[in-house]
Design a protein around this motif. Sequence first.
Motif, short mmCIF file in Angstrom:
data_model
loop_
_atom_site.label_atom_id
_atom_site.label_comp_id
_atom_site.label_asym_id
_atom_site.label_seq_id
_atom_site.Cartn_x
_atom_site.Cartn_y
_atom_site.Cartn_z
N UNK A 95 5.57 1.96 6.71
CA UNK A 95 4.97 0.63 6.63
C UNK A 95 4.37 0.24 7.98
N UNK A 96 5.11 0.51 9.04
CA UNK A 96 4.62 0.16 10.38
C UNK A 96 3.34 0.94 10.71
N UNK A 97 3.32 2.23 10.29
CA UNK A 97 2.14 3.05 10.56
C UNK A 97 0.92 2.48 9.84
N UNK A 98 1.15 1.92 8.66
CA UNK A 98 0.06 1.30 7.91
C UNK A 98 -0.32 -0.04 8.55
N UNK A 99 0.70 -0.77 8.95
CA UNK A 99 0.49 -2.13 9.46
C UNK A 99 -0.32 -2.12 10.77
N UNK A 100 -0.14 -1.07 11.58
CA UNK A 100 -0.89 -0.96 12.83
C UNK A 100 -2.39 -1.18 12.58
N UNK A 101 -2.86 -0.66 11.45
CA UNK A 101 -4.29 -0.76 11.15
C UNK A 101 -4.68 -2.13 10.58
N UNK A 102 -3.72 -2.80 9.98
CA UNK A 102 -4.04 -4.05 9.27
C UNK A 102 -3.79 -5.28 10.13
N UNK A 103 -2.80 -5.17 11.00
CA UNK A 103 -2.37 -6.30 11.79
C UNK A 103 -3.52 -6.82 12.65
N UNK A 113 0.83 -1.21 0.00
CA UNK A 113 0.00 0.00 0.00
C UNK A 113 0.87 1.26 0.00
N UNK A 114 1.91 1.26 0.81
CA UNK A 114 2.81 2.41 0.82
C UNK A 114 3.42 2.60 -0.56
N UNK A 115 3.84 1.48 -1.16
CA UNK A 115 4.43 1.56 -2.50
C UNK A 115 3.41 2.02 -3.54
N UNK A 116 2.22 1.46 -3.49
CA UNK A 116 1.21 1.81 -4.48
C UNK A 116 0.86 3.29 -4.43
N UNK A 117 0.84 3.84 -3.22
CA UNK A 117 0.48 5.25 -3.09
C UNK A 117 1.64 6.18 -3.42
N UNK A 118 2.84 5.81 -2.98
CA UNK A 118 3.92 6.79 -3.02
C UNK A 118 5.07 6.44 -3.96
N UNK A 119 5.05 5.27 -4.57
CA UNK A 119 6.06 4.95 -5.58
C UNK A 119 5.92 5.89 -6.76
N UNK A 120 7.04 6.16 -7.44
CA UNK A 120 6.99 7.14 -8.52
C UNK A 120 6.24 6.59 -9.74
N UNK A 121 5.43 7.43 -10.32
CA UNK A 121 4.71 7.04 -11.54
C UNK A 121 5.04 7.97 -12.71
#
Lengths: 560, 174
Positions: free
Chosen positions: A267-275, A235-243
């Motif tokens: 990634x950890x900030x995102x994972x908190x919600x998913x874990x 998710x972090x990559x999909x949102x913030x990877x260069x396009x």
Amino acid sequence: MYRYDTYDQRIIDERVAQFRDQTRRYLAGELSDDEFRPLRLQNGLYIQRHAPMLRVAIPYGLLSSRQLRKLAEIARRYDHGYGHFTTRQNIQYNWPKLEDVPEILAELATVQMHAIQTSGNCIRNITSDPFAGVAGDERIDPRPWCEILRQWSTFHPEFAYLPRKFKIAVNGADHDRAVIQAHDIGLELVRNDAGETGFRVLVGGGLGRTPIIGEQIADFVPWRDILTYCEAILRVYNRFGRRDNMYKARIKILVKALGIDAFREQVEAEWVHLRGGPSTLTEVELERVAAHFIDPDYVTLPGDDLGHRRHLAESKAYAAWVKRNVRAHKQPGYAIVTLSTKHAKVAPGDVTAEQMVHIAEWADAWSFGELRITHEQNVVLADVRQSDLYALWQQAREAGLASPNIGLLTDIIACPGGDFCNLANAKSIPIANAIQARFDDLDYLHDIGGIEINISGCMNACGHHHVGHIGILGVDKNGAEFYQVTLGGSQGNNTTLGKVIGPSFGAADMPDVITQIIETYVAERNEDERFIDTVRRTGIEPFKTRVYADRQPNRKVANA
Amino acid sequence: MPKLIRNRQIVEDARPVVILEEGETAATIALPEGGAIVPLAVWQARRDELLAHGCFGVWLAGDQEPRDLADDLAQLQTIAIHFPKFADGRGYSLATLLRSRFGYRGELRAIGEVLRDQFNYLVRCGFDALQPAEGRYTDTQLLAALGSIADFSEPYQVSAAVPDPLFRRVRRAA
């Protein structure tokens, strides 16, 4: 190996129907080239030099004899009678017709195969250790995890249009045979102090235009959480990877730009919600999948078969083959056999339909009906009794699949190159064949010992040239084909990237260049020192000096 | 009149999508009568006016932050996410966050380059309204395109519209 249930089958059947309709609409002019491109790529279909190329998935390199027979049938019916095993353990057909592809996919679906996500900017085929389940140095079998990840990544709706392609590899052995450091996500199965299974997670590795070794993002992710953890990374990559620039769109560029620590924080900030959420794996699911990968019915055998011993003593050729192509098995009396696709007459990784049928027969007779494809583009029969090795060797020799060269100089990894691929700057296959023809003396080859030559026809690095002990990269100079040589790359636990030795060479020079590099090694090596160790010890200087001694550099030395 | 698919039905929706052209500002751009879908910046600058106005929605670009709408969700009937190219997949993550993280329950509309071959993934990520560019599909093609929503009937994984993975939804035989 994994067998589909009705749900798995329905998903690939629905995929066939979907692609059939998409192809129909494309041919009817309802879909533009641009609109159709990602759809066909996510079904493995490229439009290239001579004809479309179809890349069929071989999930983590595992095949049944029945599936291989189907691949042979497709090669005969829809192609020119052969297929090409790739460095990602898949198979490619170079000559199918676009309008036949839906039918080919339907055929594949009858044997639980597909071409899903073998290309495109999505999560690609999961790759792994070709010796999974049979190697003595294995801590944890990676195959159930590969299958769990395969299902999770198949048609994941959020991650089908990533900035760029995304490759995941899993290793569960002491020796990394899956090159996890060169993947977007590399997963190493480990146990923590409490004996629980989990993953050390690497991120941001990759070859291609900007080769980068993956960095550790987590030292231990418990097995239940691995899908949510991967989701957080994606998710972090999909949102913030260069396009904005496809050459800077891989996750490695994002990780480098942010730095691993800042990337980890996101990634950890995102994972908190998913874990702990619904993607968390369950014991039941793990057991269900793992049940497909239990040991076959091995019989109790002596560790040393007497007939095998006798043949070894009597036949030098057999002994040479066993030395290079047969590995120790975790089960006494069994062996792991690698059938080599490499010799001077064929492209590395090419296998004819007849050979496929032979391999299927041998798998049925001697290896529980299964086989594996390696990222070195060879074929493994993983469970052969020692007592059957001699018969297998005789037949493999007949079929041109018993070159005793696994890990030797002629076991060259090469992409299809300019003979087939639109992206290539230069041909790969004739270079491989010319080098193989030069080094045809078996005694000399064995004396040189273990050495890996990897050839890519362009910067995209499908031939993994960066991690070859000798890497060869095809470059285009004013429309002419040249080859840049690197030394000192390696795959495995301490993956390293090779260094460029100097200006590039014309195709005709390449056998001489390799000869001079090998002569330098033979002169410089300490007793029993492998090529790669000599290069590491001496650096590239002596090789460079020798190679360029009698050559007028055709341009100023760059990157030296 | 622009057609779109809402909850798997073809409907007409006249509300234009307002785009800030060069030289225009969120504070001063004229808003059409009868409602519109406005950029995030217009909503942030003129929320009271828009709330009084009624029939409006807010759209997000791929690089915008759904969290910026988190406190406003109850007041928004429509949030649109713009796909500048159909192969730009950021909108799938934004939709997922709005639905799964922030609990948005109103209309979530895909606008921009929206094509039928992405419908299944869009719907699974929480879009309930799909608005292909005007003129991209004939009426007949749009009707046929409804079928693509159901391309995959039993997905493996969790998404905004599929709360459990296959291994939790069904009992799979070993």
